[in-house]
Motif scaffolding. Structure first.
Motif, PDB file in Angstrom:
ATOM      1  N   PHE A  69      -3.420   6.233 -13.636  1.00 31.31           N
ATOM      2  CA  PHE A  69      -4.575   5.628 -12.970  1.00 31.31           C
ATOM      3  C   PHE A  69      -5.449   4.875 -13.968  1.00 31.31           C
ATOM      4  O   PHE A  69      -5.831   3.725 -13.748  1.00 31.31           O
ATOM      5  N   GLY A  70      -5.777   5.514 -15.071  1.00 25.38           N
ATOM      6  CA  GLY A  70      -6.648   4.903 -16.080  1.00 25.38           C
ATOM      7  C   GLY A  70      -6.022   3.677 -16.717  1.00 25.38           C
ATOM      8  O   GLY A  70      -6.687   2.660 -16.927  1.00 25.38           O
ATOM      9  N   GLY A  72      -3.734   1.724 -15.325  1.00 26.13           N
ATOM     10  CA  GLY A  72      -3.728   0.678 -14.307  1.00 26.13           C
ATOM     11  C   GLY A  72      -5.091   0.038 -14.136  1.00 26.13           C
ATOM     12  O   GLY A  72      -5.215  -1.187 -14.067  1.00 26.13           O
ATOM     13  N   LEU A  73      -6.124   0.858 -14.074  1.00 29.88           N
ATOM     14  CA  LEU A  73      -7.481   0.338 -13.873  1.00 29.88           C
ATOM     15  C   LEU A  73      -7.947  -0.500 -15.067  1.00 29.88           C
ATOM     16  O   LEU A  73      -8.507  -1.581 -14.901  1.00 29.88           O
ATOM     17  N   THR A  74      -7.684  -0.018 -16.258  1.00 30.52           N
ATOM     18  CA  THR A  74      -8.107  -0.731 -17.459  1.00 30.52           C
ATOM     19  C   THR A  74      -7.372  -2.062 -17.600  1.00 30.52           C
ATOM     20  O   THR A  74      -7.983  -3.094 -17.885  1.00 30.52           O
ATOM     21  N   TRP A  76      -5.889  -3.740 -15.193  1.00 32.27           N
ATOM     22  CA  TRP A  76      -6.279  -4.620 -14.079  1.00 32.27           C
ATOM     23  C   TRP A  76      -7.565  -5.357 -14.448  1.00 32.27           C
ATOM     24  O   TRP A  76      -7.675  -6.571 -14.253  1.00 32.27           O
ATOM     25  N   ALA A  77      -8.526  -4.622 -15.000  1.00 35.04           N
ATOM     26  CA  ALA A  77      -9.785  -5.247 -15.406  1.00 35.04           C
ATOM     27  C   ALA A  77      -9.543  -6.287 -16.494  1.00 35.04           C
ATOM     28  O   ALA A  77     -10.154  -7.363 -16.492  1.00 35.04           O
ATOM     29  N   ARG A 105      -2.658  -9.036 -11.846  1.00 32.65           N
ATOM     30  CA  ARG A 105      -3.605  -8.270 -11.031  1.00 32.65           C
ATOM     31  C   ARG A 105      -2.869  -7.413 -10.014  1.00 32.65           C
ATOM     32  O   ARG A 105      -3.204  -6.241  -9.813  1.00 32.65           O
ATOM     33  N   ALA A 109      -2.935  -3.391 -10.133  1.00 33.87           N
ATOM     34  CA  ALA A 109      -3.527  -2.742  -8.958  1.00 33.87           C
ATOM     35  C   ALA A 109      -2.531  -1.752  -8.366  1.00 33.87           C
ATOM     36  O   ALA A 109      -2.914  -0.669  -7.913  1.00 33.87           O
ATOM     37  N   THR A 112      -2.723   1.331 -10.367  1.00 31.87           N
ATOM     38  CA  THR A 112      -3.960   2.048 -10.067  1.00 31.87           C
ATOM     39  C   THR A 112      -3.825   2.827  -8.769  1.00 31.87           C
ATOM     40  O   THR A 112      -4.190   4.007  -8.704  1.00 31.87           O
ATOM     41  N   TRP A 113      -3.321   2.203  -7.717  1.00 37.79           N
ATOM     42  CA  TRP A 113      -3.135   2.897  -6.437  1.00 37.79           C
ATOM     43  C   TRP A 113      -2.127   4.029  -6.580  1.00 37.79           C
ATOM     44  O   TRP A 113      -2.318   5.122  -6.035  1.00 37.79           O
ATOM     45  N   SER A 116      -3.757   6.915  -8.354  1.00 42.09           N
ATOM     46  CA  SER A 116      -4.694   7.646  -7.492  1.00 42.09           C
ATOM     47  C   SER A 116      -3.936   8.557  -6.531  1.00 42.09           C
ATOM     48  O   SER A 116      -4.359   9.684  -6.275  1.00 42.09           O
TER      49      SER A 116
END
Length: 131
Positions: A69-70, A72-74, A76-77, A105, A109, A112-113, A116
């Protein structure tokens, strides 16, 4: 036969909407990715129970999901913030890379999904095991 622009009505669905911009399609895709992550979280938790205590197994599975998750989020940003710059750098360097901001992206994303869902699966397994 002539080339049609992407926004042409021939590229649209029978409802008159562009299928690529259908919010329902995006929600369904995200739901499938989260469900896959939940399944992986449950499987990893249960697999780790064979070598660790239930609490240790679900904690480890949660930590692995948090890592995905982390990441993916990092990333993606980073793709959102630096995407255009990276695309221009590839053009300037005349590389054969097909990297695009939009593709990055979407990929991150997805991670990230998925991460999660993995977290939810690990938590659900911990609740089911009573830890």
């Amino acid at each position: 036969m002539t080339d049609r622009p992407a926004g042409d009505s021939a590229a649209r669905s029978s409802t008159g909407r562009d299928p690529a911009r259908d919010p329902g399609r995006s929600v369904r895709a995200a739901a499938r990715i989260v469900l896959a992550g939940i399944a992986v979280g449950v499987v990893v938790s249960l697999a780790l129970v064979s070598i660790d205590t239930p609490k240790g197994a679900t904690d480890t599975a949660f930590a692995l999901g948090a890592l995905v998750f982390g990441f993916g989020l990092t990333t993606w940003a980073g793709a959102v913030g630096l995407g255009e710059t990276i695309e221009r750098m590839h053009e300037y360097a005349d590389t054969t890379s097909r990297w695009t901001e939009a593709g990055a992206r979407r990929a991150f994303a997805t991670l990230t999904w998925f991460g999660s869902g993995w977290l939810f699966g690990a938590v659900g397994t911990a609740i089911a095991l009573g830890v």
